[in-house]
Design a protein around this motif. Structure first.
Motif, PDB file in Angstrom:
ATOM      1  N   ILE A 125      26.258 -17.313  28.295  1.00 55.23           N
ATOM      2  CA  ILE A 125      25.213 -17.957  27.352  1.00 55.23           C
ATOM      3  C   ILE A 125      25.964 -18.396  26.147  1.00 55.23           C
ATOM      4  CG2 ILE A 125      23.033 -16.675  28.111  1.00 55.23           C
ATOM      5  CD1 ILE A 125      23.715 -14.090  26.255  1.00 55.23           C
ATOM      6  N   GLU A 126      27.564 -17.780  26.056  1.00 67.37           N
ATOM      7  CA  GLU A 126      28.085 -18.336  24.912  1.00 67.37           C
ATOM      8  C   GLU A 126      29.488 -18.186  24.812  1.00 67.37           C
ATOM      9  OE1 GLU A 126      30.126 -16.127  20.305  1.00 67.37           O
ATOM     10  OE2 GLU A 126      28.034 -14.564  21.968  1.00 67.37           O
ATOM     11  N   ILE A 127      29.543 -19.847  24.716  1.00 62.89           N
ATOM     12  CA  ILE A 127      30.903 -19.885  25.140  1.00 62.89           C
ATOM     13  C   ILE A 127      32.522 -20.276  23.866  1.00 62.89           C
ATOM     14  CG2 ILE A 127      32.721 -21.710  26.256  1.00 62.89           C
ATOM     15  CD1 ILE A 127      30.998 -23.122  28.153  1.00 62.89           C
ATOM     16  N   ARG A 128      33.512 -19.357  23.324  1.00 67.94           N
ATOM     17  CA  ARG A 128      34.266 -19.824  22.768  1.00 67.94           C
ATOM     18  C   ARG A 128      35.862 -19.974  22.350  1.00 67.94           C
ATOM     19  NH1 ARG A 128      33.461 -13.718  19.087  1.00 67.94           N
ATOM     20  NH2 ARG A 128      30.352 -13.963  18.720  1.00 67.94           N
ATOM     21  N   PRO A 129      36.379 -21.549  22.663  1.00 72.01           N
ATOM     22  CA  PRO A 129      36.948 -22.099  22.582  1.00 72.01           C
ATOM     23  C   PRO A 129      38.382 -21.177  21.824  1.00 72.01           C
ATOM     24  CG  PRO A 129      35.600 -23.995  21.895  1.00 72.01           C
ATOM     25  CD  PRO A 129      35.179 -22.951  21.594  1.00 72.01           C
ATOM     26  N   VAL A 130      39.310 -20.614  22.321  1.00 67.69           N
ATOM     27  CA  VAL A 130      40.186 -19.939  22.144  1.00 67.69           C
ATOM     28  C   VAL A 130      41.525 -20.874  20.808  1.00 67.69           C
ATOM     29  CG1 VAL A 130      42.700 -18.276  22.567  1.00 67.69           C
ATOM     30  CG2 VAL A 130      40.389 -18.132  23.688  1.00 67.69           C
TER      31      VAL A 130
END
Length: 450
Positions: A125-130
């Motif tokens: 439900i959440e995607i955070r690019p590094v």
């Protein structure tokens, strides 16, 4: 760097030991579980894990227009493991940083087990690019860890062989780095042989492929040195060469390894743990094999210098020999030696003759003195001074008369004087004084008369 991170512990708790023992007792060959029971139990166990944070690299994105679900494959960059991920397509479309294959992300979601197909998927439900900053920070943390373990210690560096017969090369297929290394190395030393292993040099499969190629070349006893080569790129492109697993594999290898990644400013961690860092792939080719032309020129130069040194030595020795031969002692060694010995013998003969003559003169003088002394005290000299020696003749025997008792009257006497002897007879004796017993006769003692 950790390839996956669990955000929190599972919400559920495992069955108690009594329940597990009871379930195990209920399951047997006579009482097997049906597939549905197993699938349901697996789904229940996975559901207890709860929501978690997971880090990985996107290797596949399946986003079809009009669909309500996007399918992704999340891969561990350090191992050949992947996980299916599903999400709302809007998470991908509205991402602040465009997501594409190869992107490093951290996702938050819950694992689900689909009992119908027997598969596991992570619904996020959440995607955070590094971001780049986070990647650089992780690289710095890994760098500090490896430095603390001593993996950058120069004493661990293995020497690169001067002239390797076989060079192992790990690089991308048909890449500029491969072309540069092969071309430059063969131009410098045409006899060099390469064992090339083409692998991915970026992306999710890069690290596993490079680890496999590195292990294969390290096991090959004919490979003298291994080169890791890649052209330049961004931080994300070179990220595989700062992977912890690859760095530790480089340190553990028994074959010397050269790291030729990117350009001069690029400095992945593989450069620090490798036995030799090359600024570029071309620089690596120059440093692993010598330049045949330069070596031949060096050989010619050393031969010329050796010949010059030998000629110089011969000239010096010739001059020294000429100087020695010019000396009189070597021009006529026998004459010089004999003359010196002859002079020494003459000197010794003269000294010996002088010493002998002196000794003879001294002994002659001493002999003359002794003779004169003996003559002075001898019988002849005494007789010449008027003394006589009186002997009583008794047949053939003659006895010296010392006392008047030795020549009684009528005795036949022989009187020796300086020039002869007189025969006489004793007519009688006369005492001239008191005689001391044992005393020698004096000049005034008369032994007899004629």
């Amino acid at each position: 760097m950790s390839s996956s991170t669990v955000g929190r512990v599972p919400s559920g708790q495992p069955d108690r030991p009594a329940d597990s023992a009871k379930a195990a007792a209920a399951n047997s060959a006579e009482h097997p579980w049906p597939v549905r029971s197993v699938a349901i139990k697996v789904a229940q166990w996975i559901d207890r894990l709860g929501s978690i944070w997971v880090e990985g690299q996107i290797t596949q994105i399946n986003l079809r227009p009009g669909t309500r679900t996007a399918f992704l494959v999340l891969r561990d960059p350090s191992a050949d493991m992947s996980l299916s991920v599903t999400c709302d397509p809007d998470l991908i479309r509205t991402s602040p940083v465009p997501l594409q294959e190869g992107s490093r992300v951290v996702v938050y979601g819950k694992l689900s087990f689909f009992t119908g197909r027997g598969t596991v998927s992570l619904r996020v439900i959440e995607i955070r690019p590094v971001g780049i900053g986070e990647l650089l920070a992780r690289i710095e943390r890994l760098k500090a860890l490896l430095a603390a373990e001593g993996l950058f210690d120069p004493r661990l560096k293995r020497p690169i062989p001067f002239l390797p017969e076989t060079v192992g090369l790990i690089t991308g297929r048909a890449s500029a780095a491969e072309r540069d290394v092969l071309t430059v190395a063969r131009n410098r030393w045409p006899a060099v042989h390469f064992e090339v292993r083409n692998t991915a040099v970026q992306g999710p499969t890069a690290v596993p492929q490079m680890l496999e190629a590195l292990a294969e070349l390290d096991r090959d006893p004919t490979v003298d040195v291994i080169v890791l080569a890649r052209g330049g790129g961004s931080v994300e492109d070179l990220l595989a060469f700062s992977d912890e697993a690859l760095c530790r594999a480089i340190v553990a290898a028994t074959t010397p390894i050269v790291s030729a990644i990117g350009h001069e400013p690029d400095n992945p961690l593989s450069d620090l743990v490798a036995d030799l860092r090359a600024a570029t792939p071309t620089d690596a080719a120059k440093r692993i094999v010598p330049d045949a032309a330069a070596e031949l020129a060096g050989v010619r130069d050393m031969r010329a210098r050796s010949a010059a040194a030998l000629r110089g030595w011969v000239d010096r020795e010739t001059r020294a020999l000429g100087q020695l031969r010019s000396r009189p002692v070597l021009a006529d060694p026998l004459r010089e030696l004999l003359e010196r010995r002859h002079e020494e013998v003459e000197r010794l003969r003269t000294a010996t003759r002088r010493t002998a003559e002196h000794l003879i003169r001294a002994e002659t003088t001493a002999t003359r003195h002794l003779r004169e002394q003996l003559t002075a005290v001898g019988p002849a000299a005494t007789l010449a001074r008027g003394y006589a020696v009186v002997q009583r003749v008794n047949g053939k025997e003659r006895h010296v008369v010392r006392y008047i008792d030795d020549a009684p009257a009528g005795s036949q006497l022989r009187i020796r004087v300086a020039d002869g002897a007189v025969t006489a007879a004793a007519l009688g004796t006369q005492q001239l004084g008191t005689r001391t017993v044992g005393a020698e006769p004096t000049e005034n003692t008369e032994a007899g008369r004629t």
